[in-house]
Design a protein around this motif. Sequence first.
Motif, PDB file in Angstrom:
ATOM      1  N   GLY A 327     -38.588 -56.119  -8.179  1.00  0.00           N
ATOM      2  CA  GLY A 327     -38.458 -55.444  -7.027  1.00  0.00           C
ATOM      3  C   GLY A 327     -38.262 -56.307  -5.942  1.00  0.00           C
ATOM      4  N   PRO A 328     -38.144 -55.859  -4.740  1.00  0.00           N
ATOM      5  CA  PRO A 328     -38.377 -54.492  -4.510  1.00  0.00           C
ATOM      6  C   PRO A 328     -36.927 -53.752  -4.540  1.00  0.00           C
ATOM      7  CG  PRO A 328     -37.729 -55.611  -2.546  1.00  0.00           C
ATOM      8  CD  PRO A 328     -38.141 -56.560  -3.643  1.00  0.00           C
ATOM      9  N   PHE A 329     -37.161 -52.375  -4.575  1.00  0.00           N
ATOM     10  CA  PHE A 329     -35.831 -51.348  -5.000  1.00  0.00           C
ATOM     11  C   PHE A 329     -35.322 -51.786  -6.426  1.00  0.00           C
ATOM     12  CE2 PHE A 329     -36.213 -51.660  -0.500  1.00  0.00           C
ATOM     13  CZ  PHE A 329     -36.444 -50.209  -0.170  1.00  0.00           C
ATOM     14  N   ALA A 330     -36.103 -51.950  -7.386  1.00  0.00           N
ATOM     15  CA  ALA A 330     -35.625 -52.314  -8.875  1.00  0.00           C
ATOM     16  C   ALA A 330     -35.751 -51.204  -9.574  1.00  0.00           C
ATOM     17  CB  ALA A 330     -36.093 -53.691  -9.306  1.00  0.00           C
ATOM     18  N   ARG A 331     -34.952 -50.889 -10.768  1.00  0.00           N
ATOM     19  CA  ARG A 331     -35.137 -49.925 -11.575  1.00  0.00           C
ATOM     20  C   ARG A 331     -35.288 -50.458 -13.070  1.00  0.00           C
ATOM     21  NH1 ARG A 331     -31.172 -44.685 -12.964  1.00  0.00           N
ATOM     22  NH2 ARG A 331     -32.667 -43.635 -13.951  1.00  0.00           N
ATOM     23  N   LEU A 332     -36.184 -50.411 -13.628  1.00  0.00           N
ATOM     24  CA  LEU A 332     -36.224 -50.449 -15.428  1.00  0.00           C
ATOM     25  C   LEU A 332     -36.385 -49.065 -16.163  1.00  0.00           C
ATOM     26  CD1 LEU A 332     -39.136 -53.180 -15.379  1.00  0.00           C
ATOM     27  CD2 LEU A 332     -36.449 -53.518 -14.819  1.00  0.00           C
ATOM     28  N   ARG A 333     -35.442 -49.236 -16.974  1.00  0.00           N
ATOM     29  CA  ARG A 333     -35.368 -47.754 -17.562  1.00  0.00           C
ATOM     30  C   ARG A 333     -35.650 -48.110 -19.305  1.00  0.00           C
ATOM     31  NH1 ARG A 333     -29.046 -46.331 -17.151  1.00  0.00           N
ATOM     32  NH2 ARG A 333     -30.021 -44.646 -18.521  1.00  0.00           N
ATOM     33  N   PRO A 334     -35.661 -47.179 -19.855  1.00  0.00           N
ATOM     34  CA  PRO A 334     -36.048 -47.298 -21.528  1.00  0.00           C
ATOM     35  C   PRO A 334     -35.535 -48.662 -22.156  1.00  0.00           C
ATOM     36  CG  PRO A 334     -35.724 -45.142 -20.911  1.00  0.00           C
ATOM     37  CD  PRO A 334     -35.212 -45.791 -19.749  1.00  0.00           C
ATOM     38  N   GLY A 335     -36.484 -49.249 -22.787  1.00  0.00           N
ATOM     39  CA  GLY A 335     -36.080 -50.572 -23.609  1.00  0.00           C
ATOM     40  C   GLY A 335     -35.841 -51.781 -22.971  1.00  0.00           C
ATOM     41  N   ALA A 336     -36.174 -51.710 -21.560  1.00  0.00           N
ATOM     42  CA  ALA A 336     -36.218 -53.053 -20.899  1.00  0.00           C
ATOM     43  C   ALA A 336     -37.498 -53.985 -21.023  1.00  0.00           C
ATOM     44  CB  ALA A 336     -36.428 -52.536 -19.165  1.00  0.00           C
ATOM     45  N   LEU A 338     -38.893 -57.545 -20.442  1.00  0.00           N
ATOM     46  CA  LEU A 338     -38.595 -58.654 -19.442  1.00  0.00           C
ATOM     47  C   LEU A 338     -39.767 -59.606 -20.050  1.00  0.00           C
ATOM     48  CD1 LEU A 338     -38.651 -56.939 -16.183  1.00  0.00           C
ATOM     49  CD2 LEU A 338     -36.866 -57.318 -17.710  1.00  0.00           C
ATOM     50  N   GLY A 339     -39.256 -61.001 -20.361  1.00  0.00           N
ATOM     51  CA  GLY A 339     -40.051 -62.045 -20.929  1.00  0.00           C
ATOM     52  C   GLY A 339     -40.951 -62.612 -19.504  1.00  0.00           C
ATOM     53  N   ALA A 340     -41.571 -63.806 -20.087  1.00  0.00           N
ATOM     54  CA  ALA A 340     -42.604 -64.603 -18.905  1.00  0.00           C
ATOM     55  C   ALA A 340     -41.626 -65.079 -17.884  1.00  0.00           C
ATOM     56  CB  ALA A 340     -43.415 -65.403 -19.671  1.00  0.00           C
ATOM     57  N   GLY A 341     -42.194 -64.926 -16.648  1.00  0.00           N
ATOM     58  CA  GLY A 341     -41.428 -65.194 -15.525  1.00  0.00           C
ATOM     59  C   GLY A 341     -40.139 -64.711 -15.080  1.00  0.00           C
ATOM     60  N   VAL A 342     -39.796 -63.615 -15.530  1.00  0.00           N
ATOM     61  CA  VAL A 342     -38.292 -63.079 -15.332  1.00  0.00           C
ATOM     62  C   VAL A 342     -38.411 -62.627 -14.027  1.00  0.00           C
ATOM     63  CG1 VAL A 342     -36.768 -61.179 -15.643  1.00  0.00           C
ATOM     64  CG2 VAL A 342     -37.776 -62.409 -17.793  1.00  0.00           C
ATOM     65  N   HIS A 343     -37.360 -62.586 -13.354  1.00  0.00           N
ATOM     66  CA  HIS A 343     -36.966 -62.201 -11.920  1.00  0.00           C
ATOM     67  C   HIS A 343     -36.256 -60.987 -12.019  1.00  0.00           C
ATOM     68  CE1 HIS A 343     -38.638 -65.813  -9.648  1.00  0.00           C
ATOM     69  NE2 HIS A 343     -39.377 -65.677 -10.367  1.00  0.00           N
ATOM     70  N   ILE A 344     -36.591 -59.892 -11.606  1.00  0.00           N
ATOM     71  CA  ILE A 344     -35.593 -58.508 -11.220  1.00  0.00           C
ATOM     72  C   ILE A 344     -35.749 -58.362  -9.903  1.00  0.00           C
ATOM     73  CG2 ILE A 344     -34.867 -56.274 -11.792  1.00  0.00           C
ATOM     74  CD1 ILE A 344     -34.504 -58.305 -14.086  1.00  0.00           C
ATOM     75  N   GLY A 345     -34.470 -58.386  -9.097  1.00  0.00           N
ATOM     76  CA  GLY A 345     -34.660 -58.092  -7.756  1.00  0.00           C
ATOM     77  C   GLY A 345     -33.968 -56.886  -7.251  1.00  0.00           C
ATOM     78  N   ASN A 346     -33.771 -56.949  -5.848  1.00  0.00           N
ATOM     79  CA  ASN A 346     -33.346 -55.686  -5.247  1.00  0.00           C
ATOM     80  C   ASN A 346     -32.140 -54.960  -5.851  1.00  0.00           C
ATOM     81  OD1 ASN A 346     -32.951 -57.940  -3.612  1.00  0.00           O
ATOM     82  ND2 ASN A 346     -31.328 -56.609  -2.877  1.00  0.00           N
ATOM     83  N   PHE A 347     -32.116 -53.770  -6.117  1.00  0.00           N
ATOM     84  CA  PHE A 347     -31.101 -52.890  -6.618  1.00  0.00           C
ATOM     85  C   PHE A 347     -30.509 -53.394  -7.729  1.00  0.00           C
ATOM     86  CE2 PHE A 347     -31.266 -52.430  -2.072  1.00  0.00           C
ATOM     87  CZ  PHE A 347     -31.510 -50.949  -1.925  1.00  0.00           C
ATOM     88  N   VAL A 348     -31.395 -54.011  -8.728  1.00  0.00           N
ATOM     89  CA  VAL A 348     -30.941 -54.283 -10.146  1.00  0.00           C
ATOM     90  C   VAL A 348     -31.512 -53.399 -11.093  1.00  0.00           C
ATOM     91  CG1 VAL A 348     -31.219 -56.074 -11.790  1.00  0.00           C
ATOM     92  CG2 VAL A 348     -30.928 -56.788  -9.451  1.00  0.00           C
ATOM     93  N   GLU A 349     -30.623 -52.955 -12.040  1.00  0.00           N
ATOM     94  CA  GLU A 349     -31.128 -51.987 -12.903  1.00  0.00           C
ATOM     95  C   GLU A 349     -30.814 -52.683 -14.322  1.00  0.00           C
ATOM     96  OE1 GLU A 349     -29.459 -47.779 -14.719  1.00  0.00           O
ATOM     97  OE2 GLU A 349     -28.982 -48.259 -12.810  1.00  0.00           O
ATOM     98  N   VAL A 350     -32.101 -52.238 -15.229  1.00  0.00           N
ATOM     99  CA  VAL A 350     -32.026 -52.895 -16.591  1.00  0.00           C
ATOM    100  C   VAL A 350     -32.370 -51.686 -17.663  1.00  0.00           C
ATOM    101  CG1 VAL A 350     -33.231 -54.716 -18.185  1.00  0.00           C
ATOM    102  CG2 VAL A 350     -32.918 -55.139 -15.524  1.00  0.00           C
ATOM    103  N   LYS A 351     -31.525 -51.745 -18.608  1.00  0.00           N
ATOM    104  CA  LYS A 351     -31.651 -50.764 -19.570  1.00  0.00           C
ATOM    105  C   LYS A 351     -31.283 -51.128 -20.874  1.00  0.00           C
ATOM    106  CE  LYS A 351     -29.399 -47.402 -22.112  1.00  0.00           C
ATOM    107  NZ  LYS A 351     -28.192 -47.431 -23.169  1.00  0.00           N
ATOM    108  N   ASN A 352     -32.405 -50.870 -21.857  1.00  0.00           N
ATOM    109  CA  ASN A 352     -32.317 -51.298 -23.322  1.00  0.00           C
ATOM    110  C   ASN A 352     -31.855 -52.722 -23.315  1.00  0.00           C
ATOM    111  OD1 ASN A 352     -32.477 -50.937 -26.050  1.00  0.00           O
ATOM    112  ND2 ASN A 352     -30.262 -50.351 -26.182  1.00  0.00           N
ATOM    113  N   SER A 353     -32.487 -53.740 -22.547  1.00  0.00           N
ATOM    114  CA  SER A 353     -32.110 -55.139 -22.551  1.00  0.00           C
ATOM    115  C   SER A 353     -33.263 -55.897 -22.576  1.00  0.00           C
ATOM    116  CB  SER A 353     -31.285 -55.383 -21.316  1.00  0.00           C
ATOM    117  OG  SER A 353     -29.976 -54.646 -21.325  1.00  0.00           O
ATOM    118  N   ALA A 365     -27.309 -55.681  -9.330  1.00  0.00           N
ATOM    119  CA  ALA A 365     -26.713 -55.882 -10.583  1.00  0.00           C
ATOM    120  C   ALA A 365     -27.123 -54.941 -11.911  1.00  0.00           C
ATOM    121  CB  ALA A 365     -27.000 -57.536 -11.262  1.00  0.00           C
ATOM    122  N   TYR A 366     -26.291 -54.858 -12.918  1.00  0.00           N
ATOM    123  CA  TYR A 366     -26.882 -53.860 -13.874  1.00  0.00           C
ATOM    124  C   TYR A 366     -26.668 -54.632 -15.199  1.00  0.00           C
ATOM    125  CZ  TYR A 366     -26.281 -50.247 -17.571  1.00  0.00           C
ATOM    126  OH  TYR A 366     -26.377 -49.518 -18.505  1.00  0.00           O
TER     127      TYR A 366
END
Length: 457
Positions: A327-336, A338-353, A365-366
């Motif tokens: 985050g902020p403003f991030a979205r994690l969906r089913p199957g996301a 994330l390993g150690a120290g991963v960064h997911i920033g603003n307006f990034v969506e992760v699904k089944n990844s 990003a998507y």
Amino acid sequence: MAAGKGTRMKSPRPKVLHKLGGRALVARVLDTASGVGARHVVVVTGHGADQVEADIAADFAAMAPRFARQMPQLGTGHAVQQAVPLLPDDGMVLVLSGDVPLIAEDTLRALIAAADGERLALLTIEFDDPTGYGRILRAPDSGRVLAIVEQKDADATQRAVREVYSGIMAVPARLLKPWLARLDNRNAQGEYYLTDIVGFATGDGVPVVAHRIDDAAQVAGVNSPAQLAALERTLQLRQADALMAAGVRLLDPARFDLRGTLDCGTDVEIDVNCVFEGAVSLGDGVRIGPNCVIANVRIEAGAVIHPFTHIDGERAGATVGPGALVGPFARLRPGAQLGAGVHIGNFVEVKNSTLAAGAKANHLAYLGDATVGERVNYGAGSITANYDGANKHRTVIGDDVHVGSNCVLVAPITIGAGGTVGGGSTVSKSTEAGALTVARARQVSFANWQRPQKKKP
């Protein structure tokens, strides 16, 4: 008992299916019944019976509840009469209300112990204003319980009594069944009152005992949206208090909502206006920023969830690894995952990844149906094009890959380890390890270009 219509709820949904803390009212009651070791569960349904029974059967398949229909609804005694054929004679019957969701297991165990296999035990409470409740009538000399009189049938002296019947009782089935057969509806409401069995018990010489509590929330019923909202706040504050007692730091317990289960390690911090749903686990030192919605996820030690993030793993679940930043403003969906120290920033969506340790997708990003290696840098505006209109396909991004901004990776595709994808590229074929891939039209410039002008009228 779960047959009531709930007219004041102003809703086509059966009253007992309205939710408290993310769980149907009747489901909370059945959870408690399961907790005290109920051998059989009989649910008396009426209004919306098909929907109520379907929801309960799906949610409590392991409990194998049985159903008895009350059609029409002619009072509490009439409701319990419908369950009689399903009650074994050697059992202790615990009568509960499907719209009284916060009754506690220890209270019910104490009530069952008070009945002791030989007595009729009533759960009672004193109210400053007992309006609407059946009053407990006791012998003036001994204090022995003699009867319960309903509000509409009580005289002025009886209405002044502050001890009331909660609607919850424990009674041996072998005593209850003949008493139910003797009920009549000669009263102000023309209904069959379950409370009349108290008079039958005293007449038959069966001791009637009252187990009195002082926690009004445990016996509070829900009859209107206002009552539901008030009980929701009570539940949330109690859950918040329990978490703080265990060491969780809530910046404001009045602005916290738990609508499922929340398991916390040490030194967890939760900011204001966060909602937790489903099954959530927070590891040691996790920090949750304000205004987050978090459901069905395991967040491991040291991770930080920045404000306005939405995570819902649904049935597949999701995982945020140790030390990850989301985050902020991030979205994690089913199957996301994330390993150690991963960064997911603003307006990034992760699904089944799956993103391996140190991978970063910091902006806009998507990542869908992707396997992302260690230390990957995934540029702003880039996407995995994982859906061809009929099927989903996977994108594999090797370790140490750099994906430039505004790229489209058309799955199925593999970007070889250490490779670079130039910004603005649309890549539809797999690439070799260490390669620079640029897939965009050659830039063309026209000197002294004049844009079209609007024609004046």
